[in-house]
Design an enzyme around this catalytic site. Structure first.
Site, PDB file in Angstrom:
ATOM      1  N   ASP A   1       5.309   4.751   5.099  1.00  0.00           N
ATOM      2  CA  ASP A   1       6.494   3.917   5.894  1.00  0.00           C
ATOM      3  C   ASP A   1       6.566   2.594   4.968  1.00  0.00           C
ATOM      4  O   ASP A   1       7.338   1.531   5.468  1.00  0.00           O
ATOM      5  CB  ASP A   1       6.191   3.448   7.239  1.00  0.00           C
ATOM      6  CG  ASP A   1       4.718   3.033   7.343  1.00  0.00           C
ATOM      7  OD1 ASP A   1       3.824   3.239   6.481  1.00  0.00           O
ATOM      8  OD2 ASP A   1       4.503   2.006   8.314  1.00  0.00           O
ATOM      9  N   HIS A   2       5.891   2.844   3.482  1.00  0.00           N
ATOM     10  CA  HIS A   2       5.892   1.470   2.785  1.00  0.00           C
ATOM     11  C   HIS A   2       6.455   1.804   1.393  1.00  0.00           C
ATOM     12  O   HIS A   2       6.662   0.997   0.376  1.00  0.00           O
ATOM     13  CB  HIS A   2       4.680   0.686   2.649  1.00  0.00           C
ATOM     14  CG  HIS A   2       4.283   0.114   3.908  1.00  0.00           C
ATOM     15  ND1 HIS A   2       4.426  -1.258   4.138  1.00  0.00           N
ATOM     16  CD2 HIS A   2       3.915   0.612   5.246  1.00  0.00           C
ATOM     17  CE1 HIS A   2       4.171  -1.767   5.549  1.00  0.00           C
ATOM     18  NE2 HIS A   2       3.676  -0.495   5.780  1.00  0.00           N
TER      19      HIS A   2
ATOM     20  N   HIS B   1      -6.654  -2.298   6.004  1.00  0.00           N
ATOM     21  CA  HIS B   1      -5.908  -1.166   6.480  1.00  0.00           C
ATOM     22  C   HIS B   1      -5.789  -0.183   5.657  1.00  0.00           C
ATOM     23  O   HIS B   1      -5.900   1.011   6.008  1.00  0.00           O
ATOM     24  CB  HIS B   1      -4.635  -2.074   6.650  1.00  0.00           C
ATOM     25  CG  HIS B   1      -3.520  -1.050   6.927  1.00  0.00           C
ATOM     26  ND1 HIS B   1      -3.414  -0.703   8.432  1.00  0.00           N
ATOM     27  CD2 HIS B   1      -2.307  -0.302   6.383  1.00  0.00           C
ATOM     28  CE1 HIS B   1      -2.526   0.020   8.455  1.00  0.00           C
ATOM     29  NE2 HIS B   1      -1.891   0.411   7.113  1.00  0.00           N
TER      30      HIS B   1
ATOM     31  N   HIS C   1       0.944  -1.031  -0.115  1.00  0.00           N
ATOM     32  CA  HIS C   1       0.054  -0.138   0.187  1.00  0.00           C
ATOM     33  C   HIS C   1       1.047   1.122   0.013  1.00  0.00           C
ATOM     34  O   HIS C   1       2.152   1.082  -0.027  1.00  0.00           O
ATOM     35  CB  HIS C   1      -1.030  -0.317   1.157  1.00  0.00           C
ATOM     36  CG  HIS C   1      -0.279   0.131   2.564  1.00  0.00           C
ATOM     37  ND1 HIS C   1       0.570  -0.944   3.035  1.00  0.00           N
ATOM     38  CD2 HIS C   1      -0.555   0.799   3.566  1.00  0.00           C
ATOM     39  CE1 HIS C   1       0.812  -0.597   4.361  1.00  0.00           C
ATOM     40  NE2 HIS C   1       0.209   0.442   4.427  1.00  0.00           N
TER      41      HIS C   1
ATOM     42  N   ASP D   1       0.467  -4.722   6.364  1.00  0.00           N
ATOM     43  CA  ASP D   1      -0.034  -4.127   7.429  1.00  0.00           C
ATOM     44  C   ASP D   1      -1.548  -4.755   7.663  1.00  0.00           C
ATOM     45  O   ASP D   1      -2.082  -4.148   8.535  1.00  0.00           O
ATOM     46  CB  ASP D   1      -0.212  -2.604   7.348  1.00  0.00           C
ATOM     47  CG  ASP D   1       1.209  -2.010   7.612  1.00  0.00           C
ATOM     48  OD1 ASP D   1       2.241  -2.781   7.909  1.00  0.00           O
ATOM     49  OD2 ASP D   1       1.455  -0.680   7.522  1.00  0.00           O
TER      50      ASP D   1
ATOM     51  N   HIS E   1       4.981  -5.208  11.676  1.00  0.00           N
ATOM     52  CA  HIS E   1       5.612  -4.130  12.507  1.00  0.00           C
ATOM     53  C   HIS E   1       5.679  -4.704  13.939  1.00  0.00           C
ATOM     54  O   HIS E   1       5.005  -4.059  14.902  1.00  0.00           O
ATOM     55  CB  HIS E   1       4.591  -2.831  12.575  1.00  0.00           C
ATOM     56  CG  HIS E   1       4.589  -1.958  11.245  1.00  0.00           C
ATOM     57  ND1 HIS E   1       5.692  -1.473  10.761  1.00  0.00           N
ATOM     58  CD2 HIS E   1       3.795  -1.702  10.135  1.00  0.00           C
ATOM     59  CE1 HIS E   1       5.684  -0.962   9.546  1.00  0.00           C
ATOM     60  NE2 HIS E   1       4.429  -1.100   9.414  1.00  0.00           N
TER      61      HIS E   1
ATOM     62  N   HIS F   1       1.145   3.730   2.208  1.00  0.00           N
ATOM     63  CA  HIS F   1       1.323   4.621   3.217  1.00  0.00           C
ATOM     64  C   HIS F   1       2.993   4.976   3.375  1.00  0.00           C
ATOM     65  O   HIS F   1       3.839   4.012   2.867  1.00  0.00           O
ATOM     66  CB  HIS F   1       1.034   3.834   4.582  1.00  0.00           C
ATOM     67  CG  HIS F   1      -0.369   3.821   4.866  1.00  0.00           C
ATOM     68  ND1 HIS F   1      -1.028   3.198   5.795  1.00  0.00           N
ATOM     69  CD2 HIS F   1      -1.594   4.485   4.235  1.00  0.00           C
ATOM     70  CE1 HIS F   1      -2.438   3.412   6.178  1.00  0.00           C
ATOM     71  NE2 HIS F   1      -2.561   4.183   4.772  1.00  0.00           N
TER      72      HIS F   1
END
Lengths: 268, 268
Positions: free
Chosen positions: A100-101, A185, A96, A207, A252, A98
């Site tokens: 942090d990805h 998510h 996805h 996630d 995570h 976000h």
């Protein structure tokens, strides 16, 4: 023919509140979480799944997540450890978008980028509660220009023009390397299932499940787009793991992550 | 012809974490929130909107919410202050069936109960993350029996057999008394709009907006079924307030609530 190898690329860590990790349950308090990417070296190409966060972006836009990332924990730093040039990555899948990805996407300028079509739309037009999640749009300078993000009027846009393939449904990218739809998510979320020659398949939840406790208790993360879909996706992951005998790799969770083999070590 | 009157029936208070009130934002820490119901005395009947929580239920099932409720803060206690017998309530609308909005239904045994059809289904078959929210099913002994809740095999079921009307869409219950679809917090959520003779209309958000800060920042509560729908519902409430000139009455905000007139006082 090369044997398929899977490398976990360490991407540093962030800090979240316990209420972000376990929706409505917590407990409250800062929790440091790992971020990592996956490299699949395969006969058909070199695939990276997710690219972690961009340190400068997080320091600027989300400093309260207290990012920790050394030069070695960037995508170029990790690929150097493995001995693969960034330009040799042929396929990039984002679970996805976000921040942090997808923060390292820009380092993989030769890769075809695969994402879910619903995810691209979401990143282009986030809900109010998703604005920070989708704050790093450097993965798609075209989209960043539409959002009038100043930085991308700069050098980046001219040097990084990714070929983004918007897909949907489960897909087999390479033989034995599948991405699995696990929305909730975020609007269009993918998990990754990799078959290997000498061990159980590896199922990277991304996630859809931050850690084993999330899955065990069906407690999704505080960050989500559709909690009902999230629960369905968690159940789907459990079912796939049971049916295929796959080992689950969570996105995570520090204590799970401590037990994972990191690059330059690899699973095969 | 009687003039319409609106009474706010105090129902005591509960304690939530700040992360429950402001999704993913918090800050963390215990926050005491008011719970109240609304009585509309109208020429066409006496309507109650929501019935608060049942103290014994919360003490048993959710003691961590540290319920505070005197005998006077129950539905019978509040109606006594106003001088209306519980048996004279003709209409009961539940914004939704979370325990803190339907705990007193059983005291209004002559009322026709109106709820959203999607809400009844949700209460009958909650998602894992809704189980505590829908833990008090005393509002529908038939449903409780299906869920095999032991207590309802007792006296209650035999004495309370409500007539529940499942509806959908906006509805005018009495002239000038409308319920407005505002889903998201729960699957089938209603807000209440009441026109009065001598003041601005009153728009009771119920849990579509816990407080003014929720609406101002479009920050929904941590408890929700569909966050995307929640945002739409917040925007809808803002628009209706603007179009009708209605004053917004929020469900769970102590400082707003301090300024509201409570029964036996009334708005008219």
């Amino acid at each position: 023919m090369r044997e398929t190898r899977v490398y976990l690329l360490d991407g540093g860590s962030l800090e979240l509140d316990g209420f972000h990790i376990f929706w409505n349950k917590g407990p409250a308090g800062a929790v440091r979480i790992p971020c990592y990417s996956v490299l699949v070296v395969h006969d058909e190409g070199n695939l990276v799944f997710d690219t972690g966060f961009d340190l400068a972006h997080v320091e600027t836009v989300l400093p309260f997540e207290r990012p920790g990332q050394s030069a070695e924990q960037t995508i170029p730093g990790q690929l150097a450890k493995v001995g693969v040039a960034p330009g040799h990555i042929t396929h990039l899948v984002n679970s996805h978008f976000h921040f942090d990805h997808c923060g390292g996407n820009k380092h993989l300028s030769n890769a075809a980028v695969y994402c879910h079509e619903a995810e691209f739309r979401a990143a282009d037009s986030p809900e109010p509660f998703e604005v920070l999640g989708y704050s790093d749009v450097s993965f798609a300078p075209e989209l960043a220009r539409r959002q009038a993000v100043a930085e991308t009027d700069s050098a980046l846009a001219s040097v990084y023009a990714p070929r983004i393939e918007q897909i949907s449904g489960d897909q087999e990218i390479f033989k034995g390397v599948r991405i699995i739809e696990t929305p909730g998510h975020s609007a269009g979320h993918y998990s990754l299932l990799v078959e290997l020659g000498h061990r159980r398949p590896m199922l990277f939840t991304a996630d859809a499940a931050y850690g084993p406790a999330s899955l065990d208790t069906l407690c999704i993360s505080g960050f989500h787009f559709d909690p009902v879909a999230s629960i369905r996706s968690m159940r789907r992951l459990k079912q796939i793991a049971e049916e295929t005998g796959a080992e689950l790799f969570f996105s995570h969770d520090a204590s799970s992550y401590a037990g994972y083999l990191k690059a330059p070590g690899y699973y095969y």
